[in-house]
Design a protein around this motif. Structure first.
Motif, PDB file in Angstrom:
ATOM      1  N   ASN A  63       0.833  -1.200   0.000  1.00  0.00           N
ATOM      2  CA  ASN A  63       0.000   0.000   0.000  1.00  0.00           C
ATOM      3  C   ASN A  63       0.872   1.256   0.000  1.00  0.00           C
ATOM      4  O   ASN A  63       0.478   2.283  -0.562  1.00  0.00           O
ATOM      5  CB  ASN A  63      -0.942  -0.018   1.203  1.00  0.00           C
ATOM      6  N   LEU A  64       2.052   1.192   0.611  1.00  0.00           N
ATOM      7  CA  LEU A  64       2.986   2.314   0.538  1.00  0.00           C
ATOM      8  C   LEU A  64       3.474   2.514  -0.891  1.00  0.00           C
ATOM      9  O   LEU A  64       3.669   3.646  -1.336  1.00  0.00           O
ATOM     10  CB  LEU A  64       4.169   2.082   1.482  1.00  0.00           C
ATOM     11  N   VAL A  65       3.656   1.423  -1.617  1.00  0.00           N
ATOM     12  CA  VAL A  65       4.058   1.518  -3.023  1.00  0.00           C
ATOM     13  C   VAL A  65       2.953   2.196  -3.839  1.00  0.00           C
ATOM     14  O   VAL A  65       3.241   2.973  -4.760  1.00  0.00           O
ATOM     15  CB  VAL A  65       4.407   0.119  -3.587  1.00  0.00           C
ATOM     16  N   VAL A  66       1.703   1.950  -3.491  1.00  0.00           N
ATOM     17  CA  VAL A  66       0.576   2.610  -4.173  1.00  0.00           C
ATOM     18  C   VAL A  66       0.665   4.120  -3.988  1.00  0.00           C
ATOM     19  O   VAL A  66       0.475   4.892  -4.930  1.00  0.00           O
ATOM     20  CB  VAL A  66      -0.780   2.064  -3.659  1.00  0.00           C
ATOM     21  N   VAL A  67       0.969   4.571  -2.774  1.00  0.00           N
ATOM     22  CA  VAL A  67       1.079   6.008  -2.502  1.00  0.00           C
ATOM     23  C   VAL A  67       2.245   6.617  -3.280  1.00  0.00           C
ATOM     24  O   VAL A  67       2.104   7.676  -3.890  1.00  0.00           O
ATOM     25  CB  VAL A  67       1.240   6.274  -0.994  1.00  0.00           C
ATOM     26  N   ILE A  68       3.377   5.944  -3.273  1.00  0.00           N
ATOM     27  CA  ILE A  68       4.536   6.444  -4.018  1.00  0.00           C
ATOM     28  C   ILE A  68       4.204   6.509  -5.507  1.00  0.00           C
ATOM     29  O   ILE A  68       4.516   7.491  -6.189  1.00  0.00           O
ATOM     30  CB  ILE A  68       5.772   5.567  -3.750  1.00  0.00           C
ATOM     31  N   ALA A  70       1.206   6.865  -6.817  1.00  0.00           N
ATOM     32  CA  ALA A  70       0.250   7.958  -7.036  1.00  0.00           C
ATOM     33  C   ALA A  70       0.967   9.304  -7.083  1.00  0.00           C
ATOM     34  O   ALA A  70       0.645  10.163  -7.914  1.00  0.00           O
ATOM     35  CB  ALA A  70      -0.811   7.949  -5.944  1.00  0.00           C
ATOM     36  N   MET A  71       1.942   9.492  -6.205  1.00  0.00           N
ATOM     37  CA  MET A  71       2.686  10.761  -6.208  1.00  0.00           C
ATOM     38  C   MET A  71       3.530  10.898  -7.476  1.00  0.00           C
ATOM     39  O   MET A  71       3.546  11.954  -8.102  1.00  0.00           O
ATOM     40  CB  MET A  71       3.548  10.870  -4.955  1.00  0.00           C
ATOM     41  N   LEU A  72       4.231   9.835  -7.841  1.00  0.00           N
ATOM     42  CA  LEU A  72       5.037   9.890  -9.067  1.00  0.00           C
ATOM     43  C   LEU A  72       4.155  10.048 -10.302  1.00  0.00           C
ATOM     44  O   LEU A  72       4.477  10.818 -11.203  1.00  0.00           O
ATOM     45  CB  LEU A  72       5.891   8.626  -9.189  1.00  0.00           C
ATOM     46  N   GLY A  73       3.047   9.322 -10.332  1.00  0.00           N
ATOM     47  CA  GLY A  73       2.127   9.445 -11.461  1.00  0.00           C
ATOM     48  C   GLY A  73       1.549  10.837 -11.580  1.00  0.00           C
ATOM     49  O   GLY A  73       1.415  11.380 -12.685  1.00  0.00           O
ATOM     50  N   GLY A  74       1.198  11.437 -10.448  1.00  0.00           N
ATOM     51  CA  GLY A  74       0.689  12.811 -10.466  1.00  0.00           C
ATOM     52  C   GLY A  74       1.733  13.791 -10.959  1.00  0.00           C
ATOM     53  O   GLY A  74       1.439  14.696 -11.753  1.00  0.00           O
ATOM     54  N   PHE A  75       2.976  13.617 -10.517  1.00  0.00           N
ATOM     55  CA  PHE A  75       4.058  14.492 -10.965  1.00  0.00           C
ATOM     56  C   PHE A  75       4.273  14.374 -12.474  1.00  0.00           C
ATOM     57  O   PHE A  75       4.360  15.375 -13.178  1.00  0.00           O
ATOM     58  CB  PHE A  75       5.351  14.146 -10.218  1.00  0.00           C
ATOM     59  N   VAL A  76       4.338  13.149 -12.957  1.00  0.00           N
ATOM     60  CA  VAL A  76       4.541  12.927 -14.396  1.00  0.00           C
ATOM     61  C   VAL A  76       3.364  13.490 -15.191  1.00  0.00           C
ATOM     62  O   VAL A  76       3.552  14.148 -16.213  1.00  0.00           O
ATOM     63  CB  VAL A  76       4.742  11.420 -14.689  1.00  0.00           C
TER      64      VAL A  76
END
Length: 185
Positions: A63-68, A70-76
């Motif tokens: 679930n921590l990987v999901v958050v990371i 989501a943050m990377l996907g949002g940035f990209v």
């Protein structure tokens, strides 16, 4: 590649979310973003002082990987794939926002008045962000999860508490949008 750069229709995004939820149900996992705060606090060692944080956080690594992600996907998405030209905002919404002093996004996904760097210049905006963050944190803890956890994961598992929470989220959102937001701005 053009389909990746455009906003996806609801039926494509909804279908993909549904498929992900079927995979999570198959593997016996539940999805939610706010539960990661508990994992992070446990990783930091707060479990030695507060029993709520004393659990095996390593079982929630996925679930921590999901958050990371989501943050990377949002940035990209914002910095490399942002094309909001096909986002149509209702003219009535634009007029209502203008009455509150909030500019139309004009080809962006979010208005600068709410999501620009100038919000850090106003003590009122900083105060609103702090109070809003505290209320969201308290609300997600009180409700036993956040909007994504209840609306996506809880409803797909047919959980009655999630249905109640989602109804509460919508009612709270309507109250905020129609009554409290005009008072704040």
């Amino acid at each position: 590649m053009d389909i990746i750069y455009q906003t996806w229709p609801w039926y494509v995004s909804g279908f993909l979310i549904g498929m992900i939820m079927l995979c999570l149900i198959y593997f016996g996992k539940t999805f939610g973003m706010s539960s990661n705060l508990r994992s992070l606090c446990s990783m930091a060692g707060l479990g030695k002082r507060v029993t709520f944080f004393d659990f095996d956080w390593k079982a929630q690594r996925w679930n921590l990987v999901v958050v990371i992600g989501a943050m990377l996907g949002g940035f990209v998405a914002v910095h490399f794939m942002s094309d909001a030209s096909n986002v149509a905002i209702n003219p009535k919404t634009i007029a209502q926002l203008a009455q509150l002093g909030i500019d139309a996004p004009n080809g962006k996904l979010m208005p600068e008045a709410l999501f620009g760097t100038q919000i850090w210049e106003s003590p009122k905006s900083i105060f609103i962000l702090i109070i809003g963050g505290v209320l969201i944190g308290f609300g997600s803890r009180y409700a036993g999860g956040c909007t994504s956890g209840h609306a996506i994961s809880g409803l797909s598992n047919l959980q009655l508490p999630s249905l109640k929470a989602v109804i509460g989220f919508f009612v709270g959102g309507l109250i905020m949008a129609h009554f409290l937001l005009p008072l704040i701005f």
